[in-house]
Design a protein around this motif. Structure first.
Motif, PDB file in Angstrom:
ATOM      1  N   SER A  75       4.486  -2.968 -67.275  1.00 21.15           N
ATOM      2  CA  SER A  75       4.131  -4.095 -68.129  1.00 21.15           C
ATOM      3  C   SER A  75       4.246  -5.372 -67.320  1.00 21.15           C
ATOM      4  O   SER A  75       4.826  -5.395 -66.234  1.00 21.15           O
ATOM      5  N   TYR A 111      13.236 -14.945 -84.684  1.00 21.03           N
ATOM      6  CA  TYR A 111      12.523 -15.627 -83.607  1.00 21.03           C
ATOM      7  C   TYR A 111      11.474 -16.594 -84.136  1.00 21.03           C
ATOM      8  O   TYR A 111      11.138 -17.573 -83.455  1.00 21.03           O
ATOM      9  N   ARG A 147       3.369   1.169 -80.072  1.00 21.73           N
ATOM     10  CA  ARG A 147       4.247   1.086 -78.909  1.00 21.73           C
ATOM     11  C   ARG A 147       4.899   2.448 -78.650  1.00 21.73           C
ATOM     12  O   ARG A 147       5.408   3.087 -79.575  1.00 21.73           O
ATOM     13  N   TYR A 178      13.771 -19.865 -69.302  1.00 19.26           N
ATOM     14  CA  TYR A 178      14.735 -18.807 -69.628  1.00 19.26           C
ATOM     15  C   TYR A 178      15.509 -18.421 -68.375  1.00 19.26           C
ATOM     16  O   TYR A 178      14.961 -18.404 -67.266  1.00 19.26           O
ATOM     17  N   SER A 201       7.006  -9.417 -73.615  1.00 16.55           N
ATOM     18  CA  SER A 201       7.809  -9.770 -74.779  1.00 16.55           C
ATOM     19  C   SER A 201       6.905 -10.423 -75.809  1.00 16.55           C
ATOM     20  O   SER A 201       6.174 -11.366 -75.499  1.00 16.55           O
ATOM     21  N   THR A 202       6.947  -9.924 -77.037  1.00 12.50           N
ATOM     22  CA  THR A 202       6.148 -10.508 -78.116  1.00 12.50           C
ATOM     23  C   THR A 202       6.553 -11.948 -78.375  1.00 12.50           C
ATOM     24  O   THR A 202       5.700 -12.805 -78.635  1.00 12.50           O
ATOM     25  N   THR A 203       7.856 -12.234 -78.290  1.00 12.08           N
ATOM     26  CA  THR A 203       8.301 -13.599 -78.570  1.00 12.08           C
ATOM     27  C   THR A 203       7.806 -14.562 -77.495  1.00 12.08           C
ATOM     28  O   THR A 203       7.418 -15.690 -77.799  1.00 12.08           O
ATOM     29  N   ARG A 204       7.801 -14.128 -76.237  1.00 10.71           N
ATOM     30  CA  ARG A 204       7.233 -14.967 -75.188  1.00 10.71           C
ATOM     31  C   ARG A 204       5.746 -15.208 -75.440  1.00 10.71           C
ATOM     32  O   ARG A 204       5.229 -16.322 -75.268  1.00 10.71           O
TER      33      ARG A 204
END
Length: 726
Positions: A422, A702, A103, A489, A503-506
């Motif tokens: 992104s 998370y 990243r 959200y 977002s990695t969590t998404r």
């Protein structure tokens, strides 16, 4: 107070397959909640008696052994509940896999050098590199991973000097908003002796800027007494001048508002060091005063500021100066913003419109070379155009579809600029832009571990309670059809826009087969000032209505099932989740209010809370108090209703929204008769409001949040268990 920690490596072999029964009987009865002492504390406010039985939980966990004990018992209890949930291990493994990619941050250019952050994948903190030109080899300047054993000390903002010889940077420890400024010699890579304390991260303010290669301006607050650093109100933000090689105690006071100690003040300097622009803000509202100092003709001992924009009526965002002409983005006479300029050498300086307002709000503007780069939000997604300094439209930047473009920094002396793009299904690619031609080239692109084409990104519009048309992004795997567990959200406040970034969590939720929805509710800045105004102060209920309507629409249109909707929001969004859980507990299966503002009658008593009155109102004013009392999450828990499963999350060093908000709210949830679903609180240590959190803490946190939400919303994932620590 130390949370259990599970080592995270890129090898998912650390996790072993197991059956749910082998982990824990997930349907076992919930143990009794830890005991929380209730006090007979009552306030009579505007004729109403208001109970506050958990006020003792407002104390700083570092200063109260009783609060520290409560935190330890709550964490132990939440661990016991989360250990029952088999989905957690899968999410931790998936998060570790998804975040393990290179990243890059958008480069900052100064003196021909490119400064940029880089993370190889699972590093707790990104490193800072410098590159002496577009084709030069990069070299490491700062590695914050060596600063703390737990990885919780982070590199904050950076600001290279105009000539690129020196780097001003901030250090953030344990997630706190307090920062220390340091100066690094770029050629040698070594720190200079200079150290600046009392600097804090206030929202939307660049608190420091170079005057020349040997001096800079910065803003600092009163330093609280020992033991009060994480709760005391931030006051007396003053602007100082610092010359490299001198002690902070010798710094020159440039600007202060001692008669208005609650004002925030900062300074920006034009690229050529000719003008200093002093901004004063009373709160978080988009209204400020502007003063300028002409640095061309006077020495520092004779600096005088000149009022340019009085009155705190509108937002004025300084872009840069070319000669004596100063450029600003403003909503004065333009609810969706415009770019204006003023010639300070004119006998009677007058504002001239350069880029008029349009149908969509101007989110950002910058001057790069002889071009103005203007970023718009079109239904919350980025659109970027290039203008001449005379306002003539030259080009539109071609982006990769629905997404978020950020960056475009530079100055009239720059020949290029960088930006990232992104989307929900695409991590950020960094581009170099030639403003003269409008051509973009890739500077750094991530190697993906998934195919973005496997995910669908849609934008839908739905009607809120009063008929207002509200946009919502919906993302899912292309093979997911029909009702599926959905994570909704929202934020809805402070003129902050939620855009379709990665977002990695998404992505972990999507990879599991869930649907992700982001509602661009009122209170944000997605459609300019009017959209913000429609969701603040007396209009705050619109925010909750918009979010509730989003949930109803998702069910009515077959995206999620009757018992498959989970909700999440942080900070002001945590307030949102708490409020709608009270107002419509039947609508949601699970909820995660993160670092939320939960006591709306006392929010202004701590740290930055005093600045939130523009959005929330003043608790000491009866008209505002009645509105706040009607939706305050802590005060409106409805006994006798069946509530969704709730996981409250906060951190012990959050000095923006102090953790006492979440402590009191969680205690009230656990004491109320609101059904059999778990209502737990997860309290992270050495972590603040969110920024600077190390990668291993993010994966751990998370993984548990998503596992909890998935379990209670019915999102099924492969069952794996974590390897024993023994």
């Amino acid at each position: 107070m130390i949370r259990k920690s599970h080592a995270v490596s890129s090898a998912v072999a650390m996790l072993l397959a197991a059956s749910p029964a082998a982990i824990f009987a997930q349907d076992a009865a919930l143990p009794d909640y830890p005991e929380t002492r209730a006090e007979a504390v009552e306030d009579v406010i505007f004729g109403e008696t208001v109970a506050d039985p958990y006020r003792w939980l407002e104390q700083d966990v570092r200063q109260s052994s009783e609060v520290a004990d409560w935190v330890a018992r709550q964490n132990a209890f939440s661990d016991s509940v989360l250990d029952r949930i088999p989905e957690t291990a899968w999410f931790k493994a998936k998060l570790a896999e998804l975040i393990d990619y290179e990243r890059y941050d958008v480069p900052v250019v100064a003196g021909g050098r490119y400064f940029f952050g880089y993370n190889s994948g699972l590093q707790n903190q990104s490193q800072l590199f410098v590159q002496d030109g577009p084709d030069a080899a990069r070299r490491l300047l700062i590695d914050p991973n060596a600063w703390a054993k737990d990885g919780a000390t982070a590199l904050g903002d950076i600001r290279p000097s105009p000539d690129g010889r020196r780097l001003l940077y901030s250090i953030q420890d344990g997630g706190s908003d307090w920062r220390q400024l340091k100066v690094l010699d770029v050629d040698s890579g070594k720190d200079l002796p200079d150290a600046i304390d009392g600097v804090k991260f206030p929202i939307r303010y660049n608190n420091w800027d170079w005057v020349d290669g040997d001096s800079f301006l910065y803003g600092r607050f009163d330093i609280p007494a020992a033991g009060e650093e994480f709760q005391a109100t931030s006051l007396n933000n003053r602007v100082y001048y610092h010359r490299i090689g001198t002690d902070q105690s010798d710094d020159l006071l440039v600007f202060a508002t001692p008669d208005e100690p609650e004002r925030s003040n900062d300074a920006l300097v034009s690229h050529d060091g000719s003008w200093a622009v002093l901004r004063s803000r009373q709160a978080t509202e988009e209204r400020n005063e502007i003063r300028v100092i002409d640095l061309r003709r006077t020495g520092i001992d004779r600096w005088q500021n000149r009022m340019l924009v009085p009155g705190f009526e509108h937002e004025w965002d300084f872009l840069d100066a070319i000669g004596a002409t100063l450029y600003f983005r403003t909503n004065q006479g333009a609810p969706t913003y415009r770019v204006v300029a003023i010639d300070m050498d004119a006998s009677e300086p007058r504002w001239q419109v350069v880029v008029p307002q349009g149908d969509f709000p101007i989110d950002h503007a910058s001057i790069v070379g002889d071009r103005l780069i203007v970023s718009y939000l079109q239904d919350a997604a980025s659109k970027v155009a290039v203008f001449g300094l005379d306002g003539s439209r030259k080009d539109d930047i071609r982006l990769g579809g629905i997404g978020a473009a950020e960056g475009f920094g530079g100055s009239p002396a720059s020949s290029d600029t960088f930006y990232s793009f992104s989307s929900f299904n695409r991590p950020a690619t960094i581009y170099r832009l030639d403003p003269a031609t409008g051509e973009s080239s890739v500077f750094a692109a991530p190697r993906l571990t998934f195919d973005p084409g496997d995910y669908l990104v849609e934008q839908k519009f739905y009607a809120s309670r009063d008929g207002t048309r509200v946009p919502m992004f919906i993302v899912r795997r292309s093979d997911v059809s029909g009702p599926a567990p959905t994570l909704l959200y929202g934020y809805g406040g402070f003129d902050i826009s939620l855009t379709p970034g990665f977002s990695t969590t998404r992505m972990a939720w999507l990879a599991a087969g869930g649907v992700y929805a982001l509602a661009n509710i009122r209170g944000g800045g997605e459609y300019g000032k009017d959209w913000h105004d429609a969701g603040r102060r007396a209009n705050k209920q619109n925010v909750f209505d918009d979010f509730i309507a989003a949930g109803e629409w998702l069910k009515a249109n077959g995206y999620t099932s009757e018992d498959g909707l989970a909700i999440q929001g942080g900070s002001n969004g945590g307030l949102l989740v708490g409020a709608v859980s009270n107002q419509r507990p039947d609508l949601f299966a699970a909820a995660n209010p993160q670092v939320g503002v939960m006591d709306m009658l006392r929010f202004d008593r701590w740290t930055a809370g005093r600045t939130w009155v523009d959005d929330y109102g003043y608790p000491e004013r009866e008209e505002d108090w009645k509105i706040l009392r009607a939706y305050s999450p802590y005060h409106n828990i409805r006994a006798g209703e069946d509530y969704p499963a709730i996981i409250v999350t906060t951190a012990d060093t959050d000095d923006r929204v102090v953790p006492g908000h979440s402590f009191k709210y969680a205690a009230a949830l656990q004491a109320a008769e609101i059904g059999d679903e778990p209502h737990i609180i997860r309290i992270e240590t050495r972590a603040g409001h969110g920024s600077g959190k190390p990668t291993d803490k993010l994966i751990e946190e998370y993984g548990e949040i998503l596992g909890f939400l998935a379990h209670h919303a019915g999102l099924q994932v492969p069952v794996i268990a974590e390897k024993s620590d023994e």
